[in-house]
Design a protein around this motif. Structure first.
Motif, PDB file in Angstrom:
ATOM      1  N   LEU A  58      41.953  39.925   0.032  1.00 22.74           N
ATOM      2  CA  LEU A  58      41.903  38.565   1.265  1.00 22.74           C
ATOM      3  C   LEU A  58      40.626  39.069   2.090  1.00 22.74           C
ATOM      4  CD1 LEU A  58      45.785  38.015   1.832  1.00 22.74           C
ATOM      5  CD2 LEU A  58      43.856  36.179   1.168  1.00 22.74           C
ATOM      6  N   GLN A  59      40.354  40.403   2.321  1.00 24.55           N
ATOM      7  CA  GLN A  59      39.469  40.772   3.139  1.00 24.55           C
ATOM      8  C   GLN A  59      37.875  40.190   2.536  1.00 24.55           C
ATOM      9  OE1 GLN A  59      40.047  45.008   3.727  1.00 24.55           O
ATOM     10  NE2 GLN A  59      41.073  44.672   5.623  1.00 24.55           N
ATOM     11  N   ILE A  60      37.944  40.515   1.226  1.00 25.34           N
ATOM     12  CA  ILE A  60      36.722  39.847   0.480  1.00 25.34           C
ATOM     13  C   ILE A  60      36.478  38.407   0.807  1.00 25.34           C
ATOM     14  CG2 ILE A  60      35.454  39.666  -1.484  1.00 25.34           C
ATOM     15  CD1 ILE A  60      36.851  42.566  -2.354  1.00 25.34           C
ATOM     16  N   ILE A  61      37.667  37.740   0.291  1.00 28.04           N
ATOM     17  CA  ILE A  61      37.689  36.385   0.253  1.00 28.04           C
ATOM     18  C   ILE A  61      37.222  35.769   1.828  1.00 28.04           C
ATOM     19  CG2 ILE A  61      38.816  34.254  -0.143  1.00 28.04           C
ATOM     20  CD1 ILE A  61      40.420  35.874  -2.408  1.00 28.04           C
ATOM     21  N   LEU A  62      38.044  36.182   2.614  1.00 29.80           N
ATOM     22  CA  LEU A  62      37.956  35.505   4.165  1.00 29.80           C
ATOM     23  C   LEU A  62      36.464  36.046   4.562  1.00 29.80           C
ATOM     24  CD1 LEU A  62      41.528  35.981   4.886  1.00 29.80           C
ATOM     25  CD2 LEU A  62      40.250  33.586   4.735  1.00 29.80           C
ATOM     26  N   SER A  63      36.124  37.223   4.450  1.00 31.69           N
ATOM     27  CA  SER A  63      34.514  37.466   5.107  1.00 31.69           C
ATOM     28  C   SER A  63      33.530  37.068   4.255  1.00 31.69           C
ATOM     29  CB  SER A  63      34.507  38.930   4.794  1.00 31.69           C
ATOM     30  OG  SER A  63      34.481  39.358   3.535  1.00 31.69           O
ATOM     31  N   ASN A  64      33.709  36.074   3.148  1.00 33.13           N
ATOM     32  CA  ASN A  64      32.585  35.425   2.440  1.00 33.13           C
ATOM     33  C   ASN A  64      33.097  33.809   2.458  1.00 33.13           C
ATOM     34  OD1 ASN A  64      30.647  37.641   1.299  1.00 33.13           O
ATOM     35  ND2 ASN A  64      32.748  38.355   0.940  1.00 33.13           N
ATOM     36  N   LYS A  65      33.874  33.484   3.214  1.00 28.74           N
ATOM     37  CA  LYS A  65      34.047  31.991   3.207  1.00 28.74           C
ATOM     38  C   LYS A  65      33.017  31.232   3.669  1.00 28.74           C
ATOM     39  CE  LYS A  65      37.222  31.837   7.430  1.00 28.74           C
ATOM     40  NZ  LYS A  65      36.642  30.863   8.100  1.00 28.74           N
ATOM     41  N   PRO A  66      32.432  30.228   3.029  1.00 26.09           N
ATOM     42  CA  PRO A  66      31.327  29.447   3.764  1.00 26.09           C
ATOM     43  C   PRO A  66      31.906  28.022   4.388  1.00 26.09           C
ATOM     44  CG  PRO A  66      31.618  28.949   1.287  1.00 26.09           C
ATOM     45  CD  PRO A  66      32.599  30.139   1.660  1.00 26.09           C
ATOM     46  N   LEU A  67      33.230  28.033   4.123  1.00 22.41           N
ATOM     47  CA  LEU A  67      34.125  26.694   4.683  1.00 22.41           C
ATOM     48  C   LEU A  67      35.236  27.162   5.173  1.00 22.41           C
ATOM     49  CD1 LEU A  67      33.372  24.176   1.519  1.00 22.41           C
ATOM     50  CD2 LEU A  67      32.497  23.927   3.871  1.00 22.41           C
ATOM     51  N   PRO A  68      35.942  26.135   6.060  1.00 16.66           N
ATOM     52  CA  PRO A  68      37.202  26.430   6.415  1.00 16.66           C
ATOM     53  C   PRO A  68      38.197  26.659   5.062  1.00 16.66           C
ATOM     54  CG  PRO A  68      36.145  24.444   7.665  1.00 16.66           C
ATOM     55  CD  PRO A  68      35.439  24.927   6.585  1.00 16.66           C
ATOM     56  N   LEU A  69      38.952  27.624   5.238  1.00 22.77           N
ATOM     57  CA  LEU A  69      39.953  27.809   3.891  1.00 22.77           C
ATOM     58  C   LEU A  69      41.158  27.447   4.374  1.00 22.77           C
ATOM     59  CD1 LEU A  69      39.516  29.252   1.279  1.00 22.77           C
ATOM     60  CD2 LEU A  69      40.036  31.388   2.166  1.00 22.77           C
ATOM     61  N   LEU A  70      41.897  26.925   3.385  1.00 25.84           N
ATOM     62  CA  LEU A  70      43.408  26.816   3.373  1.00 25.84           C
ATOM     63  C   LEU A  70      44.073  27.585   2.427  1.00 25.84           C
ATOM     64  CD1 LEU A  70      44.876  23.076   3.193  1.00 25.84           C
ATOM     65  CD2 LEU A  70      45.921  25.087   1.964  1.00 25.84           C
ATOM     66  N   ILE A  71      44.919  28.498   2.689  1.00 30.48           N
ATOM     67  CA  ILE A  71      45.634  29.463   1.660  1.00 30.48           C
ATOM     68  C   ILE A  71      47.050  28.838   1.424  1.00 30.48           C
ATOM     69  CG2 ILE A  71      46.504  31.736   1.558  1.00 30.48           C
ATOM     70  CD1 ILE A  71      43.686  31.662   1.568  1.00 30.48           C
ATOM     71  N   VAL A  72      47.238  28.980   0.031  1.00 35.06           N
ATOM     72  CA  VAL A  72      48.747  28.558  -0.397  1.00 35.06           C
ATOM     73  C   VAL A  72      48.978  29.783  -1.356  1.00 35.06           C
ATOM     74  CG1 VAL A  72      49.855  26.876  -2.030  1.00 35.06           C
ATOM     75  CG2 VAL A  72      47.814  26.086  -0.595  1.00 35.06           C
ATOM     76  N   PHE A  73      50.416  29.979  -1.190  1.00 32.23           N
ATOM     77  CA  PHE A  73      50.761  31.149  -2.128  1.00 32.23           C
ATOM     78  C   PHE A  73      52.318  30.743  -2.496  1.00 32.23           C
ATOM     79  CE2 PHE A  73      51.380  35.997  -2.358  1.00 32.23           C
ATOM     80  CZ  PHE A  73      51.263  35.982  -3.707  1.00 32.23           C
ATOM     81  N   ARG A  74      52.522  30.129  -3.768  1.00 29.68           N
ATOM     82  CA  ARG A  74      53.701  29.667  -4.182  1.00 29.68           C
ATOM     83  C   ARG A  74      54.489  30.947  -4.994  1.00 29.68           C
ATOM     84  NH1 ARG A  74      53.299  26.351  -0.844  1.00 29.68           N
ATOM     85  NH2 ARG A  74      52.606  24.393  -1.373  1.00 29.68           N
ATOM     86  N   PRO A  75      55.526  30.775  -4.954  1.00 36.68           N
ATOM     87  CA  PRO A  75      56.500  31.734  -5.524  1.00 36.68           C
ATOM     88  C   PRO A  75      56.482  31.704  -7.177  1.00 36.68           C
ATOM     89  CG  PRO A  75      57.916  30.085  -4.457  1.00 36.68           C
ATOM     90  CD  PRO A  75      56.542  29.783  -4.251  1.00 36.68           C
ATOM     91  N   LYS A  76      56.255  32.973  -7.718  1.00 39.13           N
ATOM     92  CA  LYS A  76      56.249  32.787  -9.136  1.00 39.13           C
ATOM     93  C   LYS A  76      57.830  33.213  -9.814  1.00 39.13           C
ATOM     94  CE  LYS A  76      51.132  34.034 -10.152  1.00 39.13           C
ATOM     95  NZ  LYS A  76      50.556  35.010 -10.778  1.00 39.13           N
TER      96      LYS A  76
END
Length: 515
Positions: A58-76
């Protein structure tokens, strides 16, 4: 032009989900690609990250986001709830713009984060099976609103396009918080395309090269539909067909509407049952329809009035809703479109052979027609009205005989087609779906007979140069693509749809560059 003049609502946001199993590096690349293709928001599904490690990834992804980011995490699986909610909380702390949590976990998650909200909370509900009645869905919306959500999201899976009207009817009722409501699957496509008209909050699209069933590609949204111009006053036109995904109508009609500053949108409508469709879509905002395979004949029963030409042909490819009384009026623009395309090509090649003196270069010619459905009827009547001698082949011999009787022609069994030997100067017209994408390797006649025809016409326009046309061209015949028929009938449709003159040169340029 009054209320039909094009305006911009400027508020609709396009969100693209990243749905396939990917590494963190691939996700970062995907976010940048989404921005390049015109997305406003990226939806990231944490359960799709390969070997997911929450804090590191998440640190890598959110520090590199070029657009607003919507996070989803569905249970497996059962038992991962604590880790899942903690990962969503971490995403919020690290700067995610939106967090999507399903209704059953919403209360627990919102109590976990308390008032420390750095993200907008979307509470979602995915409805299994047939779309419930409007009253039941409104109860679900009220329950989601009661959680304290910033945005609520309701997703169904349309088994029938008629279910989508329920989705549209919900949007005005969400006054407390914004509502995202749509239906997935090919039959639910219009719930995305028409969302701005009925007050939706997000529109979802897919990246080129990564199709998601029921979601339009971002480049199509950007170039063909331009949803920023769709608003409550937009008139809706659509293609009624099954299948419908092959249609090029949206990439022709939508830019043409905008070219003349007309506030309209043209969308594909996968329809399973005409009676159910027309009883469900009486809304005056649904102003006109194109009619495709297999409904051009059956649809006559659902028209309040039918133009005399369409009545005599027994096929309708265009319906307009008459403004003064809302009645559906059926027309046929296929007939003149196909016949003039053939005539013009014969004249261009100097093949009128005296026929022009009788009013048409088709006069006196043998016209071999394959297919006696809606398009075949239009061709058959057009050829007969120009003085041609019509021979008809159809896999349904009774249907071929019926059309032959109507046009004073001759019907032959379909199995005779392979060995049929036409006379010099004959015309071959394919009015079947044979050769249409994706089954592009078939032709309706024996290849060896193609050299016996002076001109070969194919009503199929996807692909533009069908195998039939390629083989006929190699055999020395003049060829006419269904694209030319499509363009001409679309110009006539545009005039009927809008009551205005179609921008013919502009439409031809689109066909030449996009088809």
């Amino acid at each position: 032009m009054g209320s039909n003049q094009l305006e911009s609502n400027g508020s609709i946001k396009i969100c693209v989900p990243l749905t396939t199993q990917q590494s963190v590096d691939e996700i970062v690349n995907g976010m940048h690609e989404a921005k390049a293709q015109g997305a406003h928001i990226v939806e990231l599904r944490l359960h799709c990250i390969t070997n997911f490690h929450p804090r590191r990834d998440l640190q890598i992804i959110l520090s590199n986001k070029p657009l607003p980011l919507l996070i989803v995490f569905r249970p497996k699986w059962e038992g991962d709830e604590k880790m899942r909610l903690e990962a969503l909380q971490l995403a919020m702390e690290l700067g995610a713009d939106f967090i999507d949590v399903e209704f059953k976990a919403a209360t627990r998650f919102l109590s976990l984060v308390g008032n420390k909200r750095n993200s907008k909370i979307i509470v979602s509900w995915y409805v299994d099976g047939v779309t419930p009645p409007k009253e039941e869905l409104l109860q679900l919306i009220a329950l989601m609103e009661a959680t304290g959500a910033d945005i609520i999201k309701l997703v169904t899976h349309a088994a029938n396009i008629t279910e989508i009207t329920t989705i549209f009817s919900l949007l005005p009722y969400s006054r407390q918080v914004p509502l995202i409501a749509y239906s997935v699957g090919e039959r639910g496509l219009i719930s995305q395309l028409l969302s701005p008209k009925f007050g939706g909050f997000f529109v979802y699209g897919s990246l080129a090269g990564n199709p998601i069933p029921g979601l339009p590609f971002l480049d199509t949204l950007r170039e063909a539909y331009k949803l920023e111009h769709v608003n409550a006053k937009t008139k809706v036109f659509g293609l009624i067909s099954k299948p419908v995904s092959h249609s090029k109508g949206p990439i022709l009609h939508n830019p043409s509407f905008r070219h003349i500053n007309y506030n309209g949108i043209y969308v594909p409508m996968l329809v399973d049952d005409l009676k159910e469709f027309f009883s469900t879509y009486p809304n005056p905002d649904f102003t006109g329809f194109s009619v495709g395979i297999p409904y051009k004949e059956e649809v006559l029963r659902f028209c309040d009035e039918v133009h005399p030409l369409a009545q005599s042909i027994g096929a309708v490819n265009t319906i307009i809703r008459r403004p003064r009384d809302g009645k559906l009026v059926g027309h046929n623009t296929d007939c003149e479109a196909s016949i003039t395309a053939i005539e013009d090509e014969l004249i261009k090649h100097g093949c009128d052979e005296g026929g022009a003196s009788l009013g048409s270069p088709l006069a006196g010619r043998l016209f071999v027609l394959v297919g006696a459905g809606g398009a075949g009827k239009a061709l058959g009547f057009g050829a007969k009205n120009r003085g041609a001698r019509v021979v008809i082949f159809d896999i349904d011999f009774e249907r071929a005989k019926s059309l032959a009787c109507a046009v004073c022609g001759e019907a032959q069994p379909y199995e005779n087609l392979a060995n049929f030997q036409p006379e010099k100067g004959a015309i071959l017209a394919n009015a079947t779906p044979i050769g249409m994408h994706p089954n592009t390797d078939r032709i309706p006649v024996a290849e060896a007979t193609l050299g016996d025809y002076q001109l070969v016409f194919d009503a199929v326009y996807t692909p533009r140069r069908t195998r039939l046309l390629k083989e006929a061209d190699a055999a020395g015949a003049i060829t006419v693509s269904g694209v030319e028929m499509f363009l001409r009938q679309a110009i006539a449709q545009f005039n009927l749809f809008t009551g205005l003159d179609a921008p013919e040169e502009f439409m031809r340029e689109i066909v030449l560059s996009k088809f």
